[in-house]
Design a protein around this motif. Structure first.
Motif, mmCIF file in Angstrom:
data_model
loop_
_atom_site.group_PDB
_atom_site.id
_atom_site.type_symbol
_atom_site.label_atom_id
_atom_site.label_comp_id
_atom_site.label_asym_id
_atom_site.label_seq_id
_atom_site.Cartn_x
_atom_site.Cartn_y
_atom_site.Cartn_z
ATOM 1 N N GLU A 114 0.835 -1.203 0.000
ATOM 2 C CA GLU A 114 0.000 0.000 0.000
ATOM 3 C C GLU A 114 0.873 1.259 0.000
ATOM 4 O O GLU A 114 0.557 2.242 -0.689
ATOM 5 C CB GLU A 114 -0.933 -0.007 1.211
ATOM 6 C CG GLU A 114 -2.047 -1.045 1.113
ATOM 7 C CD GLU A 114 -2.865 -1.168 2.388
ATOM 8 O OE1 GLU A 114 -2.486 -0.512 3.394
ATOM 9 O OE2 GLU A 114 -3.863 -1.905 2.388
ATOM 10 N N ARG A 115 1.956 1.217 0.756
ATOM 11 C CA ARG A 115 2.872 2.360 0.762
ATOM 12 C C ARG A 115 3.544 2.538 -0.600
ATOM 13 O O ARG A 115 3.770 3.675 -1.050
ATOM 14 C CB ARG A 115 3.941 2.169 1.847
ATOM 15 C CG ARG A 115 3.414 2.345 3.270
ATOM 16 C CD ARG A 115 4.500 1.999 4.286
ATOM 17 N NE ARG A 115 4.032 2.109 5.650
ATOM 18 C CZ ARG A 115 4.190 3.181 6.421
ATOM 19 N NH1 ARG A 115 4.811 4.239 5.931
ATOM 20 N NH2 ARG A 115 3.746 3.202 7.654
ATOM 21 N N GLN A 116 3.867 1.443 -1.255
ATOM 22 C CA GLN A 116 4.443 1.547 -2.600
ATOM 23 C C GLN A 116 3.456 2.177 -3.569
ATOM 24 O O GLN A 116 3.821 3.055 -4.369
ATOM 25 C CB GLN A 116 4.877 0.156 -3.079
ATOM 26 C CG GLN A 116 6.119 -0.364 -2.373
ATOM 27 C CD GLN A 116 6.396 -1.823 -2.650
ATOM 28 O OE1 GLN A 116 5.504 -2.581 -3.049
ATOM 29 N NE2 GLN A 116 7.635 -2.258 -2.440
ATOM 30 N N GLU A 117 2.206 1.740 -3.506
ATOM 31 C CA GLU A 117 1.197 2.319 -4.400
ATOM 32 C C GLU A 117 1.007 3.804 -4.119
ATOM 33 O O GLU A 117 0.859 4.610 -5.047
ATOM 34 C CB GLU A 117 -0.129 1.571 -4.248
ATOM 35 C CG GLU A 117 -0.114 0.144 -4.779
ATOM 36 C CD GLU A 117 0.069 0.062 -6.286
ATOM 37 O OE1 GLU A 117 -0.288 1.038 -6.986
ATOM 38 O OE2 GLU A 117 0.568 -0.977 -6.770
ATOM 39 N N ALA A 118 1.020 4.189 -2.841
ATOM 40 C CA ALA A 118 0.900 5.604 -2.494
ATOM 41 C C ALA A 118 2.102 6.393 -3.015
ATOM 42 O O ALA A 118 1.960 7.540 -3.480
ATOM 43 C CB ALA A 118 0.772 5.763 -0.982
ATOM 44 N N ALA A 119 3.291 5.775 -2.959
ATOM 45 C CA ALA A 119 4.481 6.436 -3.479
ATOM 46 C C ALA A 119 4.390 6.614 -4.990
ATOM 47 O O ALA A 119 4.755 7.673 -5.516
ATOM 48 C CB ALA A 119 5.729 5.645 -3.111
ATOM 49 N N PHE A 120 3.913 5.587 -5.701
ATOM 50 C CA PHE A 120 3.761 5.716 -7.160
ATOM 51 C C PHE A 120 2.910 6.934 -7.496
ATOM 52 O O PHE A 120 3.207 7.692 -8.427
ATOM 53 C CB PHE A 120 3.108 4.457 -7.742
ATOM 54 C CG PHE A 120 3.870 3.181 -7.531
ATOM 55 C CD1 PHE A 120 5.221 3.191 -7.201
ATOM 56 C CD2 PHE A 120 3.234 1.952 -7.679
ATOM 57 C CE1 PHE A 120 5.918 2.003 -7.007
ATOM 58 C CE2 PHE A 120 3.920 0.768 -7.495
ATOM 59 C CZ PHE A 120 5.262 0.787 -7.148
ATOM 60 N N GLU A 121 1.843 7.110 -6.743
ATOM 61 C CA GLU A 121 0.938 8.237 -6.979
ATOM 62 C C GLU A 121 1.633 9.554 -6.650
ATOM 63 O O GLU A 121 1.566 10.518 -7.430
ATOM 64 C CB GLU A 121 -0.322 8.075 -6.111
ATOM 65 C CG GLU A 121 -1.359 9.172 -6.301
ATOM 66 C CD GLU A 121 -2.014 9.157 -7.667
ATOM 67 O OE1 GLU A 121 -2.503 10.218 -8.097
ATOM 68 O OE2 GLU A 121 -2.028 8.077 -8.313
ATOM 69 N N ALA A 122 2.308 9.610 -5.518
ATOM 70 C CA ALA A 122 2.972 10.844 -5.102
ATOM 71 C C ALA A 122 4.094 11.234 -6.054
ATOM 72 O O ALA A 122 4.324 12.428 -6.302
ATOM 73 C CB ALA A 122 3.515 10.687 -3.682
ATOM 74 N N TRP A 123 4.785 10.234 -6.592
ATOM 75 C CA TRP A 123 5.886 10.525 -7.505
ATOM 76 C C TRP A 123 5.393 10.946 -8.887
ATOM 77 O O TRP A 123 6.159 11.509 -9.664
ATOM 78 C CB TRP A 123 6.774 9.293 -7.673
ATOM 79 C CG TRP A 123 7.457 8.840 -6.422
ATOM 80 C CD1 TRP A 123 7.704 9.566 -5.290
ATOM 81 C CD2 TRP A 123 7.984 7.525 -6.171
ATOM 82 N NE1 TRP A 123 8.343 8.792 -4.350
ATOM 83 C CE2 TRP A 123 8.531 7.544 -4.860
ATOM 84 C CE3 TRP A 123 8.049 6.353 -6.925
ATOM 85 C CZ2 TRP A 123 9.142 6.422 -4.296
ATOM 86 C CZ3 TRP A 123 8.649 5.238 -6.360
ATOM 87 C CH2 TRP A 123 9.193 5.271 -5.059
ATOM 88 N N GLY A 124 4.149 10.639 -9.221
ATOM 89 C CA GLY A 124 3.646 10.920 -10.557
ATOM 90 C C GLY A 124 4.002 9.844 -11.567
ATOM 91 O O GLY A 124 4.098 10.108 -12.767
ATOM 92 N N MET A 125 4.165 8.596 -11.123
ATOM 93 C CA MET A 125 4.547 7.500 -12.010
ATOM 94 C C MET A 125 3.395 7.155 -12.947
ATOM 95 O O MET A 125 2.273 6.940 -12.499
ATOM 96 C CB MET A 125 4.925 6.263 -11.188
ATOM 97 C CG MET A 125 5.392 5.077 -12.027
ATOM 98 S SD MET A 125 5.693 3.577 -11.032
ATOM 99 C CE MET A 125 7.117 4.091 -10.065
ATOM 100 N N PRO A 126 3.622 7.083 -14.270
ATOM 101 C CA PRO A 126 2.559 6.709 -15.211
ATOM 102 C C PRO A 126 2.061 5.286 -14.949
ATOM 103 O O PRO A 126 2.825 4.410 -14.534
ATOM 104 C CB PRO A 126 3.248 6.809 -16.582
ATOM 105 C CG PRO A 126 4.449 7.663 -16.355
ATOM 106 C CD PRO A 126 4.888 7.405 -14.946
ATOM 107 N N GLU A 127 0.792 5.035 -15.229
ATOM 108 C CA GLU A 127 0.196 3.737 -14.923
ATOM 109 C C GLU A 127 0.900 2.576 -15.621
ATOM 110 O O GLU A 127 1.097 1.516 -14.999
ATOM 111 C CB GLU A 127 -1.289 3.742 -15.280
ATOM 112 C CG GLU A 127 -2.015 2.432 -14.988
ATOM 113 C CD GLU A 127 -1.881 1.986 -13.536
ATOM 114 O OE1 GLU A 127 -1.743 0.763 -13.295
ATOM 115 O OE2 GLU A 127 -1.910 2.841 -12.644
ATOM 116 N N PRO A 128 1.298 2.688 -16.899
ATOM 117 C CA PRO A 128 1.994 1.543 -17.512
ATOM 118 C C PRO A 128 3.285 1.166 -16.774
ATOM 119 O O PRO A 128 3.622 -0.021 -16.675
ATOM 120 C CB PRO A 128 2.291 2.029 -18.939
ATOM 121 C CG PRO A 128 1.243 3.051 -19.200
ATOM 122 C CD PRO A 128 1.039 3.753 -17.902
#
Length: 335
Positions: A114-128
């Motif tokens: 869950e923390r990794q997913e939150a980080a992906f969002e915070a970093w602006g990582m594209p979905e692909p």
């Protein structure tokens, strides 16, 4: 101490997920004390065979292992520990901050993801890219065996391993609970991923549970300098003959990377961690999709905590001052 001596042996293991083979260490091969593995490697049939062959060359079987000292929870260091324990009954030791995800405890592992997913969002990582790195993270999890029984080890605690009295030294940064094991009698530090001979260990992406990852890692490098081991035996590749010098090199590496992050913000203006990562590292694949923006984020967080960079609510960073020369004094250890 040489790479291999009567009481200590290094065993090289394959690593098909991350660059570079793993190195684990067998202490007490001459029967002078508890037969101890430092780290264990991924769990695949081939790596089991490689570990067994390395131990056989040292005159032992996997079933002979008395204890396993893990430097941190990542699968390429801890994944095989459960199998070794099942074969030998060995005790497994790891720092309490990494123990829940090394076991793994279902709730702790779910929290990590869950923390990794939150980080992906915070970093602006594209979905692909998110989907691509999820596949890599799932593969790493698949390369660990079962639910081993683990006994935490604390900073400063000593443990006998072969003929040596090892002191656990908490060296967070790469993970929250990373430890090294120091044998003062021979001046050796088994450093895991806290100190590597060729690469700089990733901070920020390798363990998103850790706030202030870069600050924590810089303090760990200071601690290595203060400990002043004569040599370090890392979790990847070969012996480090000047660990103090190598620690100082890595501090300077991060100082220069911070300067590059500042240049990126000055030249392109406000940006999120993913955009800064792209400027630093270019297109990313495999595990580097996690490590690149994680590293950028760690540097941006370090600058933000010290007032040189400002972050808005949507994860965009900007220089706090337009001046050309930002004072980096105090951001890095003077060692």
């Amino acid at each position: 101490m040489r790479t291999d001596s009567d009481d200590a042996r290094s065993i090289g293991l394959e690593n098909t997920v991350f660059e570079g083979s793993n190195t684990v260490y067998l202490l007490g091969a001459d029967g002078t004390g508890p037969l101890t593995l430092v780290d264990a490697g991924f769990d695949t049939p081939d790596i089991r065979d490689q570990l067994a062959a390395g131990m056989e060359a040292a005159g032992h079987a996997v079933a002979d292992v008395d204890q396993i000292l893990l430097t941190h929870y990542h699968g390429d260091h801890a994944g095989l520990a459960g199998w070794v324990q099942s074969e030998s009954g060995a005790e497994i030791r790891i720092h309490e901050l990494d123990a829940p995800v090394a076991a793994p405890d279902e709730a702790a592992y779910r929290d990590l993801r869950e923390r990794q997913e939150a980080a992906f969002e915070a970093w602006g990582m594209p979905e692909p890219k998110r989907e691509a790195v999820r596949v890599v993270l799932d593969e790493e999890t698949d390369l660990a065996t079962g639910s081993p029984s683990i006994e935490p080890i604390a900073d400063g605690e000593t443990v006998r391993a072969g003929p040596h009295e090892l002191t656990a030294i908490h060296l967070p940064g790469h993970t929250a609970g990373h430890v090294g094991y120091h044998a003062a009698d021979v001046g050796v530090l088994w450093s895991g991923d806290a100190l590597l001979p060729r690469y700089t260990p990733n901070v920020g992406g390798a363990d998103v549970r850790l706030d202030g990852a870069l600050a924590a890692y810089l303090e760990s490098l200071e601690r290595i300098v203060a400990t002043a081991p004569e040599s370090a035996w890392p979790g990847h590749r070969d012996r480090i003959d000047d660990p103090v010098g190598r620690a100082r090199e890595i501090i300077e590496h991060h100082r220069e990377r911070t300067r590059r992050v500042i240049r990126v913000l000055r030249e392109r203006g406000p940006a999120n961690a993913w955009a800064v990562s792209h400027e630093l590292f270019g297109e990313l694949e495999d595990i580097h999709i996690l490590h690149g923006p994680g590293e950028a984020s760690a540097h941006l967080e370090h600058l933000t905590d010290r007032g040189l960079v400002e972050r808005d609510g949507d994860g965009t960073y900007a220089l706090a001052s337009p001046t050309d020369d930002l004072n980096l004094e105090g951001l890095f250890p003077a060692v």
